[in-house]
Design an enzyme around this catalytic site. Structure first.
Site, short mmCIF file in Angstrom:
data_model
loop_
_atom_site.label_atom_id
_atom_site.label_comp_id
_atom_site.label_asym_id
_atom_site.label_seq_id
_atom_site.Cartn_x
_atom_site.Cartn_y
_atom_site.Cartn_z
CE1 TYR A 71 -4.07 1.91 0.16
CE2 TYR A 71 -2.77 3.34 1.60
CZ TYR A 71 -3.89 3.12 0.81
OH TYR A 71 -4.82 4.12 0.66
CG PHE A 123 -5.94 17.68 -24.57
CD1 PHE A 123 -5.99 17.13 -25.84
CD2 PHE A 123 -6.36 16.91 -23.49
CE1 PHE A 123 -6.45 15.83 -26.04
CE2 PHE A 123 -6.82 15.61 -23.68
CZ PHE A 123 -6.86 15.06 -24.96
CB THR A 124 -10.83 17.65 -24.42
OG1 THR A 124 -9.97 16.51 -24.29
CG2 THR A 124 -11.13 17.87 -25.90
CG ASP A 214 -0.39 17.83 -22.03
OD1 ASP A 214 0.19 16.72 -22.00
OD2 ASP A 214 -1.60 17.95 -22.26
CE LYS A 257 -3.18 10.16 -24.73
NZ LYS A 257 -3.69 11.16 -23.82
NE ARG A 381 -10.72 15.28 -30.04
CZ ARG A 381 -10.58 14.87 -28.77
NH1 ARG A 381 -9.38 14.67 -28.26
NH2 ARG A 381 -11.62 14.67 -28.01
CG PHE A 448 -15.37 14.84 -26.96
CD1 PHE A 448 -15.13 15.98 -26.20
CD2 PHE A 448 -14.55 13.74 -26.78
CE1 PHE A 448 -14.09 16.02 -25.28
CE2 PHE A 448 -13.50 13.77 -25.87
CZ PHE A 448 -13.27 14.91 -25.11
C1 LIG Z 1 -4.54 12.11 -23.45
C2 LIG Z 1 -4.14 13.48 -23.19
C3 LIG Z 1 -4.32 14.07 -21.95
C4 LIG Z 1 -5.09 13.41 -20.81
O1 LIG Z 1 -4.54 12.24 -20.39
P1 LIG Z 1 -5.41 10.96 -19.93
O2 LIG Z 1 -4.37 9.95 -19.56
O3 LIG Z 1 -6.28 10.55 -21.06
O4 LIG Z 1 -6.21 11.39 -18.74
C5 LIG Z 1 -3.82 15.34 -21.76
N1 LIG Z 1 -3.21 16.01 -22.75
C6 LIG Z 1 -3.03 15.47 -23.97
C7 LIG Z 1 -2.33 16.25 -25.02
C8 LIG Z 1 -3.49 14.20 -24.24
O5 LIG Z 1 -3.35 13.69 -25.46
#
Ligand SMILES: *Cc1c(COP(=O)(O)O)cnc(C)c1O
Length: 456
Positions: A71, A123-124, A214, A257, A381, A448
């Protein structure tokens, strides 16, 4: 153009198959013409996203067995921490369940109500958390990024004059931080040059403004710098990544990613006080600061994935496989966002469907038609992803109205890319048949993901 063959061989396979066209018409209707609502088993080639869809390596799978599921104080956390410190150079790391977990914490600790966050296109989920914490987002990306047809390198760069103008207009004390995305997902996966990162950091430092990256696709960004920026051809990807983050005060990372894993993320900060506050919040939203929503085995796979991602052979194949698909579409005259980005080919729905005005949701409809025509799942998008203005309630109407064909890492072959390209070229030849859509269900936040549509 040379496209390198896969720098791996296949040890395990997952069988995929295609349902017939009549069934696909039925399935997309059931899904409310939203590709997010399709079932994976009804999809032949899944290019919805590159998020969490990576194939892990044999070494990562082996590492899953050495997960230390304590933990607190898991040894896998220490491995991940040491890896991120070495590769990114930040002082503190807090794991989170995925990137938005890190965005949630950063937005809470670094934004005061009424401040501005400046960024190179939004970004969303990132903008959502910023706005939820009282910030107004202002876009400072270079103007060319909003034009799909302009083919220039480093289209993700910040417009430094615009940055300076906003700082003098709003006052440095009213700017929470600069959020710099490398690469810029919504601009088409466009990279940011090292020179630009250096310039942003210089301006920010002069005004005492923090810069948070980011970092989601920082390795892909590093590949572009090595390939296209003067002075970097002989540097390793690792050196470029390290220099990238030397211009930042911290970052949010979606591990799904460039960390080459299926789940996870983290927040990095250099500032001790911000770190202390982030640790207080991570226990509320994620878990102990030493796991933050991830299993020990997932942290181990992430530590190994990060190291694999900076191998030149891996990242060269990754970016060039995406380019291969883009080049095939360009050669056939299909309109795409130029230049081809690091993780996806973005179809320019404005030019693909010139008969549809943006209010008729051309990209949403194009994504649905691609599924019917090819069995390939893509993602809108454009205006649907853009959402509504938090204050006025009006639709954001982004200049870029795109459909993203996102390539998962190490999953598909060049032959798959051929199938995708051929199908889309076929659809392009009968593009007048693509009809407009309207919302029949519109959720308030991040619409979306779960919205439903029907033909006009
Ligand atoms: C995917 C993504 C995020 C958010 O990350 P999650 O792991 O999906 O929560 C933030 N910024 C960018 C540019 C992304 O492609």
């Amino acid at each position: 153009m040379q496209y390198p063959a896969e720098p791996f061989r296949i040890k395990s396979v997952e069988v995929v198959s295609m349902i017939d066209r009549a069934q696909r018409i039925e399935k997309i209707k059931e899904a409310g013409y939203n590709t997010f609502l399709l079932n994976s088993e009804d999809v032949y080639i899944d290019l919805l996203t590159d998020s969490g869809t990576t194939a892990m390596s044999d070494r990562q799978w082996a590492a899953m067995m050495i997960g230390d599921e304590a933990y607190a104080g898991s040894k896998n956390f220490h491995h991940l921490k040491a890896t991120v410190e070495e590769l990114f150079g930040f002082k503190h790391i807090i794991p989170t369940h995925q990137g938005r977990g890190a965005e949630n914490i950063l937005s809470q600790i670094a934004i005061k109500d009424g401040q501005f966050v400046l960024g190179n296109m939004y970004f969303t989920t990132t903008r959502y958390h910023q706005e939820r914490n009282g910030a107004t987002f202002l876009d400072i990306i270079r103007q060319e990024a909003h034009d799909a047809a302009i083919d220039i390198p480093f289209k993700g760069d910040v417009d430094i004059d615009k940055l300076k103008a906003i700082i003098s207009e709003k006052g440095a004390e009213n700017i929470a931080y600069i959020c710099l995305a490398v690469t810029v997902n919504l601009a088409g996966g466009q990279p940011v040059s090292m020179a630009n990162m250096r310039a942003v950091s210089q301006v920010a430092r002069e005004h005492g403004i923090k810069v948070f990256y980011d970092a989601t696709r920082c390795v892909e960004n590093a590949f572009y710098i090595k390939e296209q920026e003067a002075g970097y051809a002989d540097k390793t990807i690792q050196e470029i990544v390290l220099e990238t983050f030397s211009y930042a005060d911290g970052c949010t990372m979606s591990g799904k990613k460039d960390c080459l894993v299926n789940i996870g993320g983290f927040l990095c900060v250099n500032d001790d006080e911000l770190f202390a506050r982030a640790k207080e919040l991570v226990v509320v939203y994620e878990g102990m600061p030493s796991y933050g929503g991830m299993a020990g085995r997932d942290m181990e796979a992430m530590a190994i994935g990060l190291r694999e991602s900076i191998q030149y052979e891996y990242i060269e194949h990754r970016v060039k496989q995406v380019r291969y698909l883009g080049d095939k579409l360009i050669a056939a005259g299909v309109p795409v966002v130029l230049p081809i980005g690091g993780h996806a080919v973005f179809l320019d729905a404005r030019r693909f469907c010139p008969h549809l005005p943006q209010e008729h949701l051309p990209a949403q409809s194009l994504a649905a038609s691609i599924y019917v025509e090819t069995g390939v799942r893509a993602m809108e998008r454009g205006i649907v992803s853009g959402g509504r203005d938090a204050v006025t309630g009006k639709n954001h109407s982004p200049k870029l109205e795109t459909v993203r064909l996102t390539i998962p890492r190490r999953v598909y072959t060049y032959a798959h890319m051929d199938v995708v390209a051929d199908g889309i070229i076929r659809l392009y030849q009968q593009r007048e048949d693509i009809k407009g859509l309207k919302f029949v269900y519109e959720p308030k936040q991040l619409r979306f993901f779960t919205a439903r549509f029907d033909y006009l």
